[in-house]
Design a protein around this motif. Structure first.
Motif, PDB file in Angstrom:
ATOM      1  N   THR A 441       0.843  -1.189   0.000  1.00  0.00           N
ATOM      2  CA  THR A 441       0.000   0.000   0.000  1.00  0.00           C
ATOM      3  C   THR A 441       0.882   1.243   0.000  1.00  0.00           C
ATOM      4  N   VAL A 442       0.597   2.166  -0.923  1.00  0.00           N
ATOM      5  CA  VAL A 442       1.381   3.398  -1.052  1.00  0.00           C
ATOM      6  C   VAL A 442       0.456   4.592  -0.874  1.00  0.00           C
ATOM      7  N   VAL A 443       0.914   5.541  -0.094  1.00  0.00           N
ATOM      8  CA  VAL A 443       0.177   6.793   0.117  1.00  0.00           C
ATOM      9  C   VAL A 443       1.087   7.948  -0.251  1.00  0.00           C
ATOM     10  N   VAL A 444       0.619   8.798  -1.141  1.00  0.00           N
ATOM     11  CA  VAL A 444       1.353  10.023  -1.503  1.00  0.00           C
ATOM     12  C   VAL A 444       0.434  11.186  -1.159  1.00  0.00           C
ATOM     13  N   SER A 445       0.848  11.981  -0.195  1.00  0.00           N
ATOM     14  CA  SER A 445      -0.019  13.039   0.313  1.00  0.00           C
ATOM     15  C   SER A 445       0.726  14.367   0.385  1.00  0.00           C
ATOM     16  N   ARG A 446       0.054  15.411  -0.069  1.00  0.00           N
ATOM     17  CA  ARG A 446       0.637  16.746  -0.001  1.00  0.00           C
ATOM     18  C   ARG A 446       0.728  17.238   1.439  1.00  0.00           C
ATOM     19  N   SER A 447      -0.181  16.774   2.295  1.00  0.00           N
ATOM     20  CA  SER A 447      -0.263  17.307   3.668  1.00  0.00           C
ATOM     21  C   SER A 447      -0.044  16.237   4.729  1.00  0.00           C
ATOM     22  N   GLY A 448       0.700  15.201   4.384  1.00  0.00           N
ATOM     23  CA  GLY A 448       1.025  14.178   5.364  1.00  0.00           C
ATOM     24  C   GLY A 448      -0.121  13.223   5.618  1.00  0.00           C
ATOM     25  N   VAL A 449       0.026  12.415   6.686  1.00  0.00           N
ATOM     26  CA  VAL A 449      -1.006  11.431   7.032  1.00  0.00           C
ATOM     27  C   VAL A 449      -1.471  11.671   8.465  1.00  0.00           C
ATOM     28  N   ALA A 450      -2.710  11.311   8.713  1.00  0.00           N
ATOM     29  CA  ALA A 450      -3.275  11.456  10.049  1.00  0.00           C
ATOM     30  C   ALA A 450      -2.800  10.325  10.958  1.00  0.00           C
ATOM     31  N   ASP A 451      -2.977  10.520  12.252  1.00  0.00           N
ATOM     32  CA  ASP A 451      -2.620   9.469  13.220  1.00  0.00           C
ATOM     33  C   ASP A 451      -3.410   8.206  12.926  1.00  0.00           C
ATOM     34  N   GLY A 452      -2.733   7.088  13.039  1.00  0.00           N
ATOM     35  CA  GLY A 452      -3.385   5.813  12.837  1.00  0.00           C
ATOM     36  C   GLY A 452      -3.332   5.290  11.416  1.00  0.00           C
ATOM     37  N   VAL A 453      -2.825   6.078  10.486  1.00  0.00           N
ATOM     38  CA  VAL A 453      -2.705   5.622   9.099  1.00  0.00           C
ATOM     39  C   VAL A 453      -1.375   4.896   8.936  1.00  0.00           C
ATOM     40  N   VAL A 454      -1.445   3.636   8.547  1.00  0.00           N
ATOM     41  CA  VAL A 454      -0.250   2.824   8.355  1.00  0.00           C
ATOM     42  C   VAL A 454      -0.237   2.313   6.924  1.00  0.00           C
ATOM     43  N   ALA A 455       0.859   2.570   6.225  1.00  0.00           N
ATOM     44  CA  ALA A 455       1.011   2.095   4.846  1.00  0.00           C
ATOM     45  C   ALA A 455       2.439   1.616   4.660  1.00  0.00           C
ATOM     46  N   ASP A 456       2.669   0.810   3.628  1.00  0.00           N
ATOM     47  CA  ASP A 456       4.012   0.281   3.375  1.00  0.00           C
ATOM     48  C   ASP A 456       4.966   1.381   2.906  1.00  0.00           C
ATOM     49  N   LEU A 457       4.421   2.394   2.250  1.00  0.00           N
ATOM     50  CA  LEU A 457       5.245   3.510   1.785  1.00  0.00           C
ATOM     51  C   LEU A 457       4.410   4.778   1.851  1.00  0.00           C
ATOM     52  N   VAL A 458       4.943   5.792   2.511  1.00  0.00           N
ATOM     53  CA  VAL A 458       4.282   7.086   2.612  1.00  0.00           C
ATOM     54  C   VAL A 458       5.218   8.149   2.074  1.00  0.00           C
ATOM     55  N   TRP A 459       4.756   8.867   1.095  1.00  0.00           N
ATOM     56  CA  TRP A 459       5.551   9.927   0.476  1.00  0.00           C
ATOM     57  C   TRP A 459       4.868  11.272   0.638  1.00  0.00           C
ATOM     58  N   GLY A 460       5.717  12.307   0.742  1.00  0.00           N
ATOM     59  CA  GLY A 460       5.260  13.685   0.691  1.00  0.00           C
ATOM     60  C   GLY A 460       5.914  14.390  -0.484  1.00  0.00           C
ATOM     61  N   PRO A 461       5.702  15.699  -0.620  1.00  0.00           N
ATOM     62  CA  PRO A 461       6.272  16.442  -1.750  1.00  0.00           C
ATOM     63  C   PRO A 461       7.783  16.315  -1.878  1.00  0.00           C
ATOM     64  N   GLU A 462       8.494  16.331  -0.763  1.00  0.00           N
ATOM     65  CA  GLU A 462       9.956  16.238  -0.826  1.00  0.00           C
ATOM     66  C   GLU A 462      10.405  14.901  -1.387  1.00  0.00           C
ATOM     67  N   ASP A 463       9.675  13.846  -1.069  1.00  0.00           N
ATOM     68  CA  ASP A 463      10.022  12.524  -1.604  1.00  0.00           C
ATOM     69  C   ASP A 463       9.812  12.466  -3.113  1.00  0.00           C
ATOM     70  N   VAL A 464       8.744  13.105  -3.585  1.00  0.00           N
ATOM     71  CA  VAL A 464       8.507  13.145  -5.030  1.00  0.00           C
ATOM     72  C   VAL A 464       9.656  13.859  -5.724  1.00  0.00           C
ATOM     73  N   LEU A 465      10.062  15.006  -5.180  1.00  0.00           N
ATOM     74  CA  LEU A 465      11.187  15.759  -5.759  1.00  0.00           C
ATOM     75  C   LEU A 465      12.475  14.953  -5.757  1.00  0.00           C
ATOM     76  N   ALA A 466      12.695  14.206  -4.685  1.00  0.00           N
ATOM     77  CA  ALA A 466      13.956  13.467  -4.529  1.00  0.00           C
ATOM     78  C   ALA A 466      14.155  12.418  -5.611  1.00  0.00           C
ATOM     79  N   ALA A 467      13.099  11.994  -6.268  1.00  0.00           N
ATOM     80  CA  ALA A 467      13.221  10.973  -7.323  1.00  0.00           C
ATOM     81  C   ALA A 467      14.056  11.477  -8.489  1.00  0.00           C
ATOM     82  N   TRP A 468      14.190  12.801  -8.651  1.00  0.00           N
ATOM     83  CA  TRP A 468      14.979  13.365  -9.752  1.00  0.00           C
ATOM     84  C   TRP A 468      16.346  13.864  -9.291  1.00  0.00           C
ATOM     85  N   GLU A 469      16.683  13.680  -8.049  1.00  0.00           N
ATOM     86  CA  GLU A 469      17.956  14.198  -7.537  1.00  0.00           C
ATOM     87  C   GLU A 469      19.039  13.140  -7.588  1.00  0.00           C
TER      88      GLU A 469
END
Length: 469
Positions: A441-469
């Motif tokens: 399960t993958v979650v990509v969120s602009r504003s993070g995740v709420a308490d209690g949300v568990v996923a195998d991979l959680v990305w935010g904007p910085e993680d998306v940018l890092a894919a090109w660095e």
């Protein structure tokens, strides 16, 4: 730039010519790159910019005027009589090119010359083989019509095997972040707005967010944010024909074949016939003007293709900037800004999806990524679009052997919460090949995740940018 310097070194070493066919979308920075190279190389050169909409005779006159004004050593001694064909023009060019040192010849927007004279490719091949290649010249052939430039060096064309291809792409998200001085979600917003086009990135004020940038640009009708899109459309589609209507329909947000046909037709009850729309879509795709997505799963789906304008800036221009520009022209600056604000949130929520998918596909090459075999990333939807799954990671597409993960993109001002997670898990069960036990399960969120949300991979904007660095 490094590629051009390397080819210059080959010309210096071998003492014979080399040709490069440089292609890329308008505003990607091709001409600027070539001009900068020419200045830094400080070699004798001819730079000829072709003109659209003129005849062969006028183009030959313009070419000879540029040749005589160039600093190629033999230019001043050329005969006064002008050429009658491009073969004669290239023969005169060969007289001006030196034999004892490297020179550079640039023909910018050469596809416009191809359109004027179908014999030009053959003439260029003849002149290159007999004359120009025997001299230490670097021939740079530049064009924005990507399909035509690809065909130009194809196996069944006269110049096949004679020019190395070079593609100039817009800036990627990380490069856009560096040029604008932004980070995180602001950098991604800048990328979506500018499409990575350098000329637009340079207009971005230091530290401005998207709404600040829009507010500044809405103050003047001559802002590049508006005028570049207008110029690109007029260049790509000079006639208000059916092709432009189809392209505009896709840019306005119509994604399915049926909706595009209805929107671009003569009226609500007179859609374009499928026999006409299909070839238009194929041509637009061949020109790299549009892209399409297909459902990704282990079985072929019935959801069909979803079309979109290939670069996000033109997508934004057609969706809202063209209308806002009309308001600005009427000195209704506040109305223009309000129009953009009303549509911005929903537009960027859709526009970020292909960016996130590409980022995840790139991340699969990282040692830390949980699913290194998930090199294909797409989405999934049935014909009814209920449900839609934003992210599907697989080993290949559009029909995969294995689904490694499913996921959701939430690009809003609120965190990804338990309700969003439960909705994702429920929707993922519909994806052929996805398994609750084996698929992550993958979650990509602009504003993070709420308490209690568990996923195998959680990305935010910085993680998306890092894919090109």
């Amino acid at each position: 730039m490094a590629d051009l310097r390397w080819r210059q070194e080959l010309v210096e070493r071998d003492g014979e010519g080399a040709a490069v066919a440089i292609r890329g979308r308008r505003q990607a920075g091709k001409s600027r790159l070539v001009e900068q190279y020419c200045v830094e190389a400080a070699l004798p050169r001819l730079y000829f910019q072709a003109s659209r909409g003129v005849g062969t005779a006028e183009s030959l006159e313009l070419f000879m005027a540029a040749l005589r004004a160039s600093d190629l050593p033999g230019a001043a001694a050329l005969p006064s009589a002008g050429p009658r064909t491009w073969l004669e023009a290239f023969e005169l060019l060969a007289l001006a090119v030196p034999e004892d040192r490297v020179s550079v010849v640039v023909i910018d927007e050469i596809p416009w010359l191809f359109q004027q004279d179908s014999r030009l490719e053959g003439y260029l091949q003849t002149a290159w083989d007999r004359l120009l290649k025997r001299k230490p010249v670097l021939l740079l052939l530049v064009g924005s019509d990507i399909h035509m430039m690809e065909a130009f060096i194809g196996y069944d064309r006269p110049f096949y095997g004679r020019a190395d291809p070079m593609v100039v792409k817009p800036l990627n998200p990380a490069d856009t972040a560096e040029l604008t001085g932004l980070g995180g979600v602001d950098a991604l917003d800048a990328y979506l707005i500018t499409g990575g086009f350098p000329a637009l990135c340079r207009t971005w004020g230091d530290g401005s967010n998207a709404l600040d940038f829009f507010a500044e640009q809405c103050r003047r009708a001559t802002s590049p944010l508006f005028t570049i899109g207008e110029q690109m459309l007029d260049s790509e589609f000079p006639q208000p024909d059916q092709t432009r209507k189809v392209f505009s329909a896709i840019g306005s947000g119509e994604r399915t074949f049926g909706n595009i046909a209805a929107h671009a037709g003569r009226g609500p009850h007179e859609p374009i016939k499928s026999g006409s729309l299909g070839p238009i879509l194929n041509r637009l795709h061949d020109k790299h003007a549009i892209a399409f997505d297909q459902p990704l799963a282990t079985r072929p789906g019935n959801g069909g293709k979803l079309y979109r304008v290939a670069d996000s800036y033109l997508r934004l221009y057609l969706a809202m900037l063209a209308g806002a520009h009309e308001e600005v022209k009427r000195d209704r600056h506040a109305h223009a800004l309000q129009m953009i604000k009303r549509r911005w949130e929903s537009w960027r929520g859709r526009a970020i999806e292909p960016v996130v998918r590409e980022a995840l596909a790139r991340a699969s090459a990282s040692d830390e990524f949980p699913w290194p075999e998930a090199v294909e990333v797409g989405g999934w939807w049935p014909r009814s679009f209920d449900p839609e799954v934003d992210l599907v990671g697989a080993d290949r597409g559009p029909v995969a052997r294995k689904i490694f993960y499913t996921g959701s993109i939430k690009w809003l001002g609120t965190p990804f919460d338990r309700h969003d997670l439960n909705s994702l898990r429920k929707s993922a069960r519909s994806v052929p090949g996805a398994s609750e036990d084996e698929s992550g399960t993958v979650v990509v969120s602009r504003s993070g995740v709420a308490d209690g949300v568990v996923a195998d991979l959680v990305w935010g904007p910085e993680d998306v940018l890092a894919a090109w660095e």
